[in-house]
Design an enzyme around this catalytic site. Structure first.
Site, PDB file in Angstrom:
ATOM      1  N   GLY A   1      18.042  22.276  48.297  1.00 33.31           N
ATOM      2  CA  GLY A   1      17.306  23.258  49.090  1.00 33.31           C
ATOM      3  C   GLY A   1      15.997  23.649  48.434  1.00 33.31           C
ATOM      4  O   GLY A   1      15.064  24.097  49.101  1.00 33.31           O
ATOM      5  N   ASN A   2      15.904  23.471  47.098  1.00 36.60           N
ATOM      6  CA  ASN A   2      14.645  23.697  46.394  1.00 36.60           C
ATOM      7  C   ASN A   2      13.676  22.543  46.594  1.00 36.60           C
ATOM      8  O   ASN A   2      12.485  22.661  46.288  1.00 36.60           O
ATOM      9  CB  ASN A   2      14.879  23.863  44.888  1.00 36.60           C
ATOM     10  CG  ASN A   2      15.131  25.293  44.479  1.00 36.60           C
ATOM     11  OD1 ASN A   2      16.228  25.628  44.023  1.00 36.60           O
ATOM     12  ND2 ASN A   2      14.144  26.158  44.633  1.00 36.60           N
ATOM     13  N   SER A   3      14.179  21.405  47.067  1.00 35.45           N
ATOM     14  CA  SER A   3      13.338  20.217  47.212  1.00 35.45           C
ATOM     15  C   SER A   3      12.106  20.519  48.050  1.00 35.45           C
ATOM     16  O   SER A   3      12.204  21.092  49.133  1.00 35.45           O
ATOM     17  CB  SER A   3      14.135  19.091  47.865  1.00 35.45           C
ATOM     18  OG  SER A   3      15.173  18.649  47.026  1.00 35.45           O
TER      19      SER A   3
ATOM     20  N   ILE B   1       7.854  -8.996  37.045  1.00 40.62           N
ATOM     21  CA  ILE B   1       7.659  -8.751  35.613  1.00 40.62           C
ATOM     22  C   ILE B   1       8.928  -8.200  34.975  1.00 40.62           C
ATOM     23  O   ILE B   1       9.870  -7.798  35.657  1.00 40.62           O
ATOM     24  CB  ILE B   1       6.499  -7.756  35.381  1.00 40.62           C
ATOM     25  CG1 ILE B   1       6.795  -6.424  36.103  1.00 40.62           C
ATOM     26  CG2 ILE B   1       5.174  -8.346  35.829  1.00 40.62           C
ATOM     27  CD1 ILE B   1       5.780  -5.343  35.800  1.00 40.62           C
TER      28      ILE B   1
ATOM     29  N   GLY C   1       1.149  -9.674  43.094  1.00 43.60           N
ATOM     30  CA  GLY C   1       2.116 -10.728  43.386  1.00 43.60           C
ATOM     31  C   GLY C   1       2.793 -11.342  42.181  1.00 43.60           C
ATOM     32  O   GLY C   1       2.913 -12.568  42.100  1.00 43.60           O
ATOM     33  N   VAL C   2       3.262 -10.504  41.249  1.00 42.60           N
ATOM     34  CA  VAL C   2       4.007 -11.014  40.108  1.00 42.60           C
ATOM     35  C   VAL C   2       5.330 -10.263  39.989  1.00 42.60           C
ATOM     36  O   VAL C   2       5.424  -9.099  40.367  1.00 42.60           O
ATOM     37  CB  VAL C   2       3.230 -10.862  38.776  1.00 42.60           C
ATOM     38  CG1 VAL C   2       2.010 -11.750  38.755  1.00 42.60           C
ATOM     39  CG2 VAL C   2       2.839  -9.411  38.533  1.00 42.60           C
TER      40      VAL C   2
ATOM     41  N   ASP D   1       8.010  10.182  47.464  1.00 43.14           N
ATOM     42  CA  ASP D   1       8.776  11.319  47.991  1.00 43.14           C
ATOM     43  C   ASP D   1       7.858  12.491  48.356  1.00 43.14           C
ATOM     44  O   ASP D   1       8.187  13.649  48.113  1.00 43.14           O
ATOM     45  CB  ASP D   1       9.843  11.762  46.990  1.00 43.14           C
ATOM     46  CG  ASP D   1      10.923  12.618  47.645  1.00 43.14           C
ATOM     47  OD1 ASP D   1      11.072  12.533  48.877  1.00 43.14           O
ATOM     48  OD2 ASP D   1      11.608  13.374  46.929  1.00 43.14           O
TER      49      ASP D   1
ATOM     50  N   HIS E   1      12.097  13.218  51.514  1.00 45.70           N
ATOM     51  CA  HIS E   1      13.529  13.187  51.840  1.00 45.70           C
ATOM     52  C   HIS E   1      13.986  14.447  52.575  1.00 45.70           C
ATOM     53  O   HIS E   1      15.057  14.452  53.173  1.00 45.70           O
ATOM     54  CB  HIS E   1      14.369  12.957  50.581  1.00 45.70           C
ATOM     55  CG  HIS E   1      14.482  14.153  49.674  1.00 45.70           C
ATOM     56  ND1 HIS E   1      13.708  14.320  48.551  1.00 45.70           N
ATOM     57  CD2 HIS E   1      15.299  15.234  49.722  1.00 45.70           C
ATOM     58  CE1 HIS E   1      14.040  15.436  47.948  1.00 45.70           C
ATOM     59  NE2 HIS E   1      15.009  16.013  48.641  1.00 45.70           N
TER      60      HIS E   1
END
Length: 517
Positions: free
Chosen positions: A259-261, A320, A317-318, A190, A160
């Site tokens: 900003g720490n991301s 749940i 392909g389920v 991410d 991000h």
């Protein structure tokens, strides 16, 4: 005269004696204080037991002062980078600029936040540059953090941080700045990998998340609010924190802010154990809960991004859902665990493996499914094409199934029938538009044939039909598809009323549609 002197001396002696008695009673000598207290303690109304002396503790001292992070900062600090992103916008004076200024003022006055910027340079966006012309002025977009993954210029950060940016710049602690290339970004986890043209860079040491313990001291370095090389510290609050996303996070109380991301979470050995990714906050600032991506998961994603620019995940392909305690007890499962299959996509690996709606998947490749969210994580981490085993609980008994894992984002082949669009058929005279039932719908309805009503207008609506109904028969002829629906109607005399058998929910009834004249 001598008698007067004698009387004076006697009176003085008496006064002195009285003074000594009074002073001793009001201010007892220290040597007399304890006996006096002992005497007072003998009074029945003032019995006070002496304080108990705590036994001497032989337990070792577990916490010995606060840690000193200076050596960690000196070791890891040069490996942490600041990331700034920009976007190019075209400068065009006119009504658009005035309207933007008014909207910015509106957001500032009434919401106290800046107006969200709309991506420019895209079709339909205000002030979009003309096609074929050079994009306009480069403007700041955001800041973030990252760390050097290898000495040849690979940098890891959050997806991000670079999402939507036109240009990405990496700033080192020695004040050098490089224009970076986004090698790949994976929004599901991410994680993003950048590449800068530099050699001999100080790379981080990658730690083992399995050795991380709750309560252990950890440190973060990043660029909160644009303040480069900011160091904060705290402890690990929890491991494997499940928030419903594809990965389970490391929770800490390290002060992490916007900003720490993308910055590193560092253990006391100077190793990176996580990527600071999220904060739980009502204000947008730090409130004591920070979430970091475990570095082992991040490295796996980074390896795939560096190899092919994207992450390949498995799927079966389920759809749940969780298993509640009441359901587990009522069906004989006992413990509320596993993933309940709500539906199976036709033509998918799960369909071919014989998985049915209502099954409860309790194990995948021998690993226990404790919560429903565990299954998609395990399947996604499995290489497509791998033959895997499933243990399901079905109608009171366990059953072992074998499934070949497919690819999550691969184009669906028409041969599988997974995404084949249902054939639509319409009858203007009846006011009906219908389509074939999918295999999944047939299984769910326990119906071998019929067509789905997509639209009911005019005569059909007057007869009581509506979208979502299932037509099982037309003119006393059972139908299984839209093609049969057309064939039967072609044999009906034009303008004649037509009887249809309609199912709605669990009930079926006849209706008579009178064509429009």
């Amino acid at each position: 005269m001598p008698s007067v002197i004698r009387r004076t001396l006697v009176v003085g002696a008496v006064v002195s004696a009285v003074g000594l008695v009074l002073s001793s009673s009001l201010f007892p000598h220290a040597s007399q204080a304890q006996p006096a207290a002992a005497v007072a303690a003998t009074a029945p109304a003032a019995v006070v037991p002496p304080p108990a002396t705590p036994p001497a503790s032989n337990a070792p001292l577990l916490v010995k002062g606060l840690p000193d992070f200076t050596e960690l900062v000196e070791k890891v600090g040069p490996s942490v980078v600041s990331i700034r992103t920009t976007q190019r916008v075209a400068e065009e004076a006119g009504e658009g600029d005035e309207a933007d200024a008014q909207m910015r003022e509106f957001f500032k006055r009434f919401f106290g936040v800046p107006m969200p910027e709309q991506r420019r340079g895209t079709p339909g966006a205000p002030n979009a540059p003309k096609r074929g012309s050079e994009q306009g002025e480069e403007r700041p977009r955001g800041v973030g953090s990252g760390f050097i993954l290898s000495g040849d210029g690979y940098v890891m950060t959050n997806a991000h941080v670079v999402d939507g940016a036109d240009e990405v710049y990496v700033n080192l602690t020695d004040k050098r700045e490089f224009k970076a290339k986004v090698v790949g970004a994976d929004k599901r986890t991410d994680v993003a990998v950048l590449k800068i043209e530099a050699k001999g860079l100080p790379a981080v040491s990658v730690g083992e998340v399995s050795r991380l313990r709750v309560g252990e001291w950890v440190m973060a370095i990043g660029t909160p609010f644009g303040l480069e090389n900011t160091v904060t510290a705290g402890i690990v609050s929890a491991k494997a924190r499940d928030t419903g996303e594809e990965i389970r996070f490391i929770q800490t109380d390290v002060a992490v802010n916007p900003g720490n991301s993308g910055g590193p979470l560092i253990n006391m050995r100077g190793e990176v154990v996580g990527i600071n990714s999220q904060i739980l906050s009502r204000s947008g600032g730090f409130m004591g809960i920070s979430l970091s991506i475990p570095i082992d998961d991040a490295v796996k994603v980074a390896d795939q991004l560096r190899a092919g620019g994207k992450v390949i995940r498995g799927r079966i392909g389920v759809s749940i859902g969780p298993v509640s305690k009441d359901v587990a007890e009522s069906i004989g499962l006992g413990k509320a665990q596993g993933a309940m299959v709500n539906g199976v996509e036709p033509g998918t690996p799960a369909d071919k493996a014989g998985i049915e709606a209502g099954d409860i998947i309790t194990q995948f490749n021998g690993q226990v499914i404790d919560k429903a969210a565990d299954l998609p994580r395990l399947v996604a981490a499995t290489k497509p094409g791998t033959r895997s085993t499933l243990k399901v609980f079905r109608r009171g008994a366990y059953k072992d199934l074998s499934v070949t894992v497919g690819e999550l984002d691969a184009p669906r082949a028409k041969a599988e029938g997974a995404d084949a669009a249902p054939k639509a058929v319409s009858s203007a005279a009846l006011g009906l538009k219908v389509s074939d039932l999918s295999a999944a719908q047939k299984r769910e309805l326990r119906q071998s044939g019929g067509v789905l009503v997509d639209e009911a207008q005019g005569p059909a609506a007057r007869a009581g039909l509506r979208a979502g109904d299932i037509i099982l028969a037309v003119a006393n002829v059972q139908i299984a598809s839209g093609k049969e629906f057309e064939s039967v109607l072609a044999k009906v005399e034009k303008g004649r009323a037509v009887s249809v058998l309609v199912r709605r929910g669990e009930w079926a009834q006849y209706a008579v549609i009178r064509p429009a004249q």
